[in-house]
Scaffold this motif. Structure first.
Motif, PDB file in Angstrom:
ATOM      1  N   LEU A 155     -88.715 -89.375  82.516  1.00 32.46           N
ATOM      2  CA  LEU A 155     -89.289 -89.714  81.205  1.00 32.46           C
ATOM      3  C   LEU A 155     -90.722 -90.204  81.346  1.00 32.46           C
ATOM      4  O   LEU A 155     -91.609 -89.823  80.567  1.00 32.46           O
ATOM      5  N   LYS A 156     -90.976 -91.063  82.337  1.00 33.90           N
ATOM      6  CA  LYS A 156     -92.327 -91.580  82.580  1.00 33.90           C
ATOM      7  C   LYS A 156     -93.277 -90.446  82.930  1.00 33.90           C
ATOM      8  O   LYS A 156     -94.396 -90.364  82.400  1.00 33.90           O
ATOM      9  N   LEU A 157     -92.831 -89.534  83.809  1.00 33.47           N
ATOM     10  CA  LEU A 157     -93.685 -88.416  84.206  1.00 33.47           C
ATOM     11  C   LEU A 157     -93.964 -87.481  83.035  1.00 33.47           C
ATOM     12  O   LEU A 157     -95.091 -86.998  82.875  1.00 33.47           O
ATOM     13  N   ASN A 158     -92.945 -87.231  82.209  1.00 33.58           N
ATOM     14  CA  ASN A 158     -93.144 -86.371  81.045  1.00 33.58           C
ATOM     15  C   ASN A 158     -94.118 -86.988  80.051  1.00 33.58           C
ATOM     16  O   ASN A 158     -94.915 -86.282  79.425  1.00 33.58           O
ATOM     17  N   LYS A 159     -94.061 -88.296  79.905  1.00 29.63           N
ATOM     18  CA  LYS A 159     -94.986 -88.985  78.994  1.00 29.63           C
ATOM     19  C   LYS A 159     -96.404 -88.967  79.565  1.00 29.63           C
ATOM     20  O   LYS A 159     -97.370 -88.721  78.851  1.00 29.63           O
ATOM     21  N   ARG A 160     -96.511 -89.211  80.863  1.00 30.45           N
ATOM     22  CA  ARG A 160     -97.818 -89.269  81.502  1.00 30.45           C
ATOM     23  C   ARG A 160     -98.465 -87.887  81.600  1.00 30.45           C
ATOM     24  O   ARG A 160     -99.676 -87.742  81.468  1.00 30.45           O
ATOM     25  N   LYS A 214    -101.973 -80.893  86.014  1.00 27.47           N
ATOM     26  CA  LYS A 214    -102.981 -79.874  86.230  1.00 27.47           C
ATOM     27  C   LYS A 214    -104.238 -80.547  86.734  1.00 27.47           C
ATOM     28  O   LYS A 214    -104.632 -81.609  86.251  1.00 27.47           O
ATOM     29  N   LYS A 215    -104.889 -79.914  87.660  1.00 25.34           N
ATOM     30  CA  LYS A 215    -106.139 -80.451  88.209  1.00 25.34           C
ATOM     31  C   LYS A 215    -107.282 -80.209  87.284  1.00 25.34           C
ATOM     32  O   LYS A 215    -107.356 -79.366  86.498  1.00 25.34           O
TER      33      LYS A 215
END
Length: 97
Positions: A85-90, A96-97
């Motif tokens: 959830l944290k990664l999806n929000k962030r 992507k670079k």
């Protein structure tokens, strides 16, 4: 295998008394260091990446993390879900670079 199943099965091999949290925290650091050494040797010393050893060290880190969660009465599934959830929000569009 679900994370909570792993946590319960791993708890069978937990040892120690009131020092469990400290032992597990030190274990994460020690096993993480062994994992880093394998990757360092691959990256900088030209050694082959031994996937069997890599898997073993990752498993050792996973064991210690699961037991920290067990000690703190946190379901390991929740650790994984909260992290996603944290990664999806962030990174809503992925990283992507």
């Amino acid at each position: 295998m679900e994370f909570n199943e792993y946590q319960e099965a791993a708890n069978r091999t937990l040892y120690g008394t009131e020092q469990v949290l400290t032992n597990c925290a030190l274990g994460v650091a020690a096993e993480g260091g062994q994992l880093v050494d394998l990757i360092k040797d691959y990256t900088f010393k030209g050694r082959e990446l031994d996937k069997t050893k890599l898997t073993k060290e990752m498993g050792d880190v996973l064991w210690y993390l699961s037991q920290i969660a067990e000690w703190a009465d946190i379901e390991f599934d929740d650790v994984a879900k909260d992290n996603i959830l944290k990664l999806n929000k962030r990174y809503p569009d992925g990283f992507k670079k």
